[in-house]
Write a protein that holds these residues in place. Sequence first.
Motif, PDB file in Angstrom:
ATOM      1  N   GLU A 132     -10.866 -19.973  -4.115  1.00  0.00           N
ATOM      2  CA  GLU A 132     -10.993 -18.351  -3.215  1.00  0.00           C
ATOM      3  C   GLU A 132     -10.514 -18.115  -2.497  1.00  0.00           C
ATOM      4  O   GLU A 132     -10.511 -17.221  -1.230  1.00  0.00           O
ATOM      5  N   ALA A 133      -9.240 -19.444  -2.008  1.00  0.00           N
ATOM      6  CA  ALA A 133      -8.924 -19.871  -0.492  1.00  0.00           C
ATOM      7  C   ALA A 133      -7.382 -18.910  -0.711  1.00  0.00           C
ATOM      8  O   ALA A 133      -7.817 -18.287   0.199  1.00  0.00           O
ATOM      9  N   TYR A 134      -7.338 -17.962  -1.854  1.00  0.00           N
ATOM     10  CA  TYR A 134      -5.908 -17.172  -1.312  1.00  0.00           C
ATOM     11  C   TYR A 134      -6.739 -15.997  -0.612  1.00  0.00           C
ATOM     12  O   TYR A 134      -6.043 -15.222  -0.726  1.00  0.00           O
ATOM     13  N   VAL A 135      -8.040 -15.551  -1.791  1.00  0.00           N
ATOM     14  CA  VAL A 135      -8.404 -14.116  -1.157  1.00  0.00           C
ATOM     15  C   VAL A 135      -8.716 -14.508   0.323  1.00  0.00           C
ATOM     16  O   VAL A 135      -8.453 -12.874   1.058  1.00  0.00           O
ATOM     17  N   SER A 136      -8.771 -15.115   1.007  1.00  0.00           N
ATOM     18  CA  SER A 136      -8.776 -15.249   2.212  1.00  0.00           C
ATOM     19  C   SER A 136      -8.131 -14.969   3.091  1.00  0.00           C
ATOM     20  O   SER A 136      -8.241 -14.440   4.518  1.00  0.00           O
ATOM     21  N   SER A 137      -6.605 -15.226   2.454  1.00  0.00           N
ATOM     22  CA  SER A 137      -5.574 -14.349   3.607  1.00  0.00           C
ATOM     23  C   SER A 137      -5.762 -12.989   3.131  1.00  0.00           C
ATOM     24  O   SER A 137      -4.792 -12.978   3.837  1.00  0.00           O
ATOM     25  N   TYR A 138      -6.057 -12.126   2.611  1.00  0.00           N
ATOM     26  CA  TYR A 138      -6.662 -11.365   1.918  1.00  0.00           C
ATOM     27  C   TYR A 138      -7.442 -10.170   3.683  1.00  0.00           C
ATOM     28  O   TYR A 138      -7.325  -9.080   3.614  1.00  0.00           O
ATOM     29  N   LYS A 139      -7.452 -11.302   3.686  1.00  0.00           N
ATOM     30  CA  LYS A 139      -8.869 -10.565   5.117  1.00  0.00           C
ATOM     31  C   LYS A 139      -8.184  -9.968   6.233  1.00  0.00           C
ATOM     32  O   LYS A 139      -6.959  -9.943   6.549  1.00  0.00           O
ATOM     33  N   GLY A 140      -8.642  -8.269   6.411  1.00  0.00           N
ATOM     34  CA  GLY A 140      -8.094  -7.398   7.130  1.00  0.00           C
ATOM     35  C   GLY A 140      -7.273  -6.425   6.500  1.00  0.00           C
ATOM     36  O   GLY A 140      -6.994  -5.683   6.842  1.00  0.00           O
ATOM     37  N   THR A 141      -6.934  -6.429   5.108  1.00  0.00           N
ATOM     38  CA  THR A 141      -6.089  -6.015   4.515  1.00  0.00           C
ATOM     39  C   THR A 141      -6.640  -4.880   3.345  1.00  0.00           C
ATOM     40  O   THR A 141      -7.466  -4.709   3.526  1.00  0.00           O
ATOM     41  N   SER A 142      -5.673  -3.840   3.530  1.00  0.00           N
ATOM     42  CA  SER A 142      -6.503  -2.877   2.796  1.00  0.00           C
ATOM     43  C   SER A 142      -5.786  -3.073   1.237  1.00  0.00           C
ATOM     44  O   SER A 142      -5.484  -3.644   0.832  1.00  0.00           O
ATOM     45  N   LEU A 143      -6.780  -2.525   0.740  1.00  0.00           N
ATOM     46  CA  LEU A 143      -6.975  -2.847  -0.869  1.00  0.00           C
ATOM     47  C   LEU A 143      -6.438  -1.954  -1.514  1.00  0.00           C
ATOM     48  O   LEU A 143      -5.035  -2.809  -2.463  1.00  0.00           O
ATOM     49  N   ALA A 144      -6.243  -1.139  -0.914  1.00  0.00           N
ATOM     50  CA  ALA A 144      -4.721  -0.478  -1.746  1.00  0.00           C
ATOM     51  C   ALA A 144      -3.768  -0.723  -1.844  1.00  0.00           C
ATOM     52  O   ALA A 144      -2.575  -0.474  -2.351  1.00  0.00           O
ATOM     53  N   ALA A 148     -11.286  -9.289 -13.925  1.00  0.00           N
ATOM     54  CA  ALA A 148     -10.714 -10.377 -13.550  1.00  0.00           C
ATOM     55  C   ALA A 148     -11.468 -10.640 -11.819  1.00  0.00           C
ATOM     56  O   ALA A 148     -13.024  -9.939 -11.544  1.00  0.00           O
ATOM     57  N   THR A 149     -10.772 -11.804 -11.420  1.00  0.00           N
ATOM     58  CA  THR A 149     -12.430 -12.008  -9.553  1.00  0.00           C
ATOM     59  C   THR A 149     -11.752 -10.398  -8.906  1.00  0.00           C
ATOM     60  O   THR A 149     -10.992 -10.075  -8.603  1.00  0.00           O
ATOM     61  N   LYS A 150     -13.029 -10.598  -8.275  1.00  0.00           N
ATOM     62  CA  LYS A 150     -13.464  -8.741  -7.501  1.00  0.00           C
ATOM     63  C   LYS A 150     -13.069  -9.045  -6.555  1.00  0.00           C
ATOM     64  O   LYS A 150     -13.405 -10.474  -5.932  1.00  0.00           O
ATOM     65  N   ILE A 151     -12.211  -8.604  -5.352  1.00  0.00           N
ATOM     66  CA  ILE A 151     -12.465  -9.161  -3.829  1.00  0.00           C
ATOM     67  C   ILE A 151     -13.068  -8.355  -2.651  1.00  0.00           C
ATOM     68  O   ILE A 151     -13.319  -7.176  -3.596  1.00  0.00           O
ATOM     69  N   GLN A 152     -13.853  -8.134  -1.774  1.00  0.00           N
ATOM     70  CA  GLN A 152     -15.014  -7.590  -1.378  1.00  0.00           C
ATOM     71  C   GLN A 152     -14.218  -7.193  -0.561  1.00  0.00           C
ATOM     72  O   GLN A 152     -13.270  -7.125   0.308  1.00  0.00           O
ATOM     73  N   THR A 153     -14.873  -5.233   0.240  1.00  0.00           N
ATOM     74  CA  THR A 153     -13.850  -5.007   0.705  1.00  0.00           C
ATOM     75  C   THR A 153     -15.978  -4.765   1.761  1.00  0.00           C
ATOM     76  O   THR A 153     -16.361  -4.639   1.231  1.00  0.00           O
TER      77      THR A 153
END
Length: 153
Positions: A1-13, A74-79
């Motif tokens: 889950e740690a790598y997902v936290s680095s996506y915070k604030g980034t557009s999934l698109a 795959a693992t889903k990222i929350q948006t």
Amino acid sequence: EAYVSSYKGTSLAHLEISAKDLYHSKIKHCVYPEMIESMKRHREKGHLVILVSAASEHLLKPFSEDCQADIWEATKIQTDDGGICTGCVQGNVCCEQQKVEVMKRLSKQYGIDLENSYAYSDHHSDLPFLEAVGNPVVVNPTNILEKVAWERK
């Protein structure tokens, strides 16, 4: 889950576009060729090719499209409502026992007999996944997975 936290604030698109570019420019040529051939042989036999990965969806999608997987999870990222990543996983990371649960759900949904199914992995964290099918195969394994495979031959 740690790598997902680095996506915070980034557009999934944005992540999806970047992942597609990364796959085609850097990753595609590094994919283990024997695995691609195995998927091709299974497809020729009429088998469903299903990918289940701990990677996040945006990272797996370009590969799944390129190898023409029938089904992939795959693992889903929350948006949030605007498609911006919250830095959290939506649900569970698709690894270890969770990967087995996904496989069981898909087997029921598509009428797949796991005892006659194949599973391929390169990582020892996938042992429960490999043990859930009748035909487990290790591909380019970690040292730990290679050791376990040799012990079980």
